[in-house]
Design an enzyme around this catalytic site. Structure first.
Site, PDB file in Angstrom:
ATOM      1  N   GLN A   1       2.910   9.686   0.983  1.00 18.47           N
ATOM      2  CA  GLN A   1       4.019   9.497   1.370  1.00 18.47           C
ATOM      3  C   GLN A   1       5.188   9.636  -0.245  1.00 18.47           C
ATOM      4  O   GLN A   1       6.548   9.113  -0.392  1.00 18.47           O
ATOM      5  CB  GLN A   1       4.124   7.922   1.746  1.00 18.47           C
ATOM      6  CG  GLN A   1       3.612   7.081   2.496  1.00 18.47           C
ATOM      7  CD  GLN A   1       3.256   5.877   2.551  1.00 18.47           C
ATOM      8  OE1 GLN A   1       2.249   5.264   2.286  1.00 18.47           O
ATOM      9  NE2 GLN A   1       4.172   4.706   2.984  1.00 18.47           N
TER      10      GLN A   1
ATOM     11  N   HIS B   1      -4.194   1.785   7.561  1.00 17.11           N
ATOM     12  CA  HIS B   1      -2.972   1.825   7.614  1.00 17.11           C
ATOM     13  C   HIS B   1      -2.747   3.002   6.220  1.00 17.11           C
ATOM     14  O   HIS B   1      -2.404   3.726   6.398  1.00 17.11           O
ATOM     15  CB  HIS B   1      -1.622   0.781   6.721  1.00 17.11           C
ATOM     16  CG  HIS B   1      -0.718   1.367   7.670  1.00 17.11           C
ATOM     17  ND1 HIS B   1       0.876   0.466   8.124  1.00 17.11           N
ATOM     18  CD2 HIS B   1       0.062   2.308   6.515  1.00 17.11           C
ATOM     19  CE1 HIS B   1       1.885   1.324   7.893  1.00 17.11           C
ATOM     20  NE2 HIS B   1       1.354   2.020   7.185  1.00 17.11           N
ATOM     21  N   GLU B   2      -3.325   3.173   5.370  1.00 17.28           N
ATOM     22  CA  GLU B   2      -2.990   4.160   4.370  1.00 17.28           C
ATOM     23  C   GLU B   2      -3.742   5.192   4.567  1.00 17.28           C
ATOM     24  O   GLU B   2      -3.594   6.268   4.039  1.00 17.28           O
ATOM     25  CB  GLU B   2      -3.565   3.332   3.113  1.00 17.28           C
ATOM     26  CG  GLU B   2      -2.613   1.856   2.613  1.00 17.28           C
ATOM     27  CD  GLU B   2      -0.827   2.292   2.368  1.00 17.28           C
ATOM     28  OE1 GLU B   2      -0.224   3.596   2.581  1.00 17.28           O
ATOM     29  OE2 GLU B   2      -0.347   1.626   3.226  1.00 17.28           O
TER      30      GLU B   2
ATOM     31  N   HIS C   1      -2.783   7.261   6.965  1.00 14.03           N
ATOM     32  CA  HIS C   1      -1.540   8.284   5.980  1.00 14.03           C
ATOM     33  C   HIS C   1      -1.988   9.787   5.973  1.00 14.03           C
ATOM     34  O   HIS C   1      -1.663  10.983   6.161  1.00 14.03           O
ATOM     35  CB  HIS C   1      -0.886   7.735   4.831  1.00 14.03           C
ATOM     36  CG  HIS C   1       0.453   6.854   5.566  1.00 14.03           C
ATOM     37  ND1 HIS C   1       1.323   7.149   5.975  1.00 14.03           N
ATOM     38  CD2 HIS C   1       0.320   5.851   5.009  1.00 14.03           C
ATOM     39  CE1 HIS C   1       2.358   5.956   6.495  1.00 14.03           C
ATOM     40  NE2 HIS C   1       1.797   5.362   5.652  1.00 14.03           N
TER      41      HIS C   1
ATOM     42  N   CYS D   1       5.875  -0.103   7.121  1.00 11.92           N
ATOM     43  CA  CYS D   1       5.030   1.147   6.449  1.00 11.92           C
ATOM     44  C   CYS D   1       6.638   1.329   5.504  1.00 11.92           C
ATOM     45  O   CYS D   1       8.038   1.527   5.951  1.00 11.92           O
ATOM     46  CB  CYS D   1       5.918   2.359   7.036  1.00 11.92           C
ATOM     47  SG  CYS D   1       4.197   3.856   6.264  1.00 11.92           S
ATOM     48  N   LEU D   2       6.925   1.449   3.596  1.00 14.03           N
ATOM     49  CA  LEU D   2       8.157   2.214   3.177  1.00 14.03           C
ATOM     50  C   LEU D   2       8.311   3.072   3.733  1.00 14.03           C
ATOM     51  O   LEU D   2       9.629   3.199   3.334  1.00 14.03           O
ATOM     52  CB  LEU D   2       7.407   2.162   1.947  1.00 14.03           C
ATOM     53  CG  LEU D   2       6.361   1.159   0.967  1.00 14.03           C
ATOM     54  CD1 LEU D   2       6.501   1.221  -0.086  1.00 14.03           C
ATOM     55  CD2 LEU D   2       7.442   0.478   1.245  1.00 14.03           C
TER      56      LEU D   2
ATOM     57  N   GLY E   1       0.886  -1.293  -0.058  1.00 14.98           N
ATOM     58  CA  GLY E   1       0.089   0.187  -0.042  1.00 14.98           C
ATOM     59  C   GLY E   1       0.797   0.945  -0.106  1.00 14.98           C
ATOM     60  O   GLY E   1       2.013   1.390   0.632  1.00 14.98           O
TER      61      GLY E   1
HETATM   62 ZN    ZN Z   1       2.404   3.388   5.530  1.00 15.04          ZN
END
Ligand code: ZN
Length: 153
Positions: free
Chosen positions: A51, A131-132, A135, A89-90, A46
């Site tokens: 991000q 999660h997304e 953000h 998380c990236l 995701g």
């Molecule tokens: Zn994330």
């Protein structure tokens, strides 16, 4: 398509609230394509626009290879149950922790054609949606860990 630069943990941008998309322009569609390529490049499941440095309410999710959900102005309209599983998380490479999430959520959003869609996700897909979408409101999974953070150097 292009692989975009990621925004990492200490960047204050990750704490900002993203603005709704008011018009689905060619630039927005390009951004969705680039977000998917960037997510895949980093083996993520995701990615939110913030991000990659864009404060717009856009998310891509791919928990099953080949099935990409592109969500414009997504919101959670229903949730049920609970689960505690490990997330990463990236934007926080090398960090994982257990989060408390609903077991399943229903998300409404616009697709790239401007049509309202409704999706239901459980398990990993539910966690990815939660999660997304967090953000988009400046929240990170590390804000609500069940029992601390695991790091790998
Ligand atoms: Zn994330």
């Amino acid at each position: 398509m292009a692989i975009l630069n990621l925004v990492y943990e200490r960047d204050p941008m990750l704490r900002r609230t993203s603005r709704p998309v008011t018009e689905i322009t060619p630039r927005i569609l390009q951004l969705l394509d680039d977000m998917t390529e960037t997510m895949r490049h980093h083996n993520g499941c995701g990615l939110a626009a913030v991000q990659v440095g864009v404060l717009r309410r856009l998310v891509v999710v791919e928990t099953e290879p080949g099935t990409v959900y592109e969500l414009i102005n997504p919101r959670i309209v229903a949730w049920t149950g609970e689960q505690e599983e490990t997330e990463g998380c990236l934007s926080l490479p090398g960090k994982w922790g257990k989060t408390h999430r609903p077991a399943a959520v229903t998300v409404r959003a616009l697709n790239r054609h401007g049509e309202e869609i409704e999706l239901r996700g459980d398990g990993l897909l539910c966690r990815a949606f939660c999660h997304e979408l967090d953000h988009l409101d400046g929240k990170l999974f590390t804000d609500a860990l069940v029992d601390g953070l695991d790091s790998e150097s």
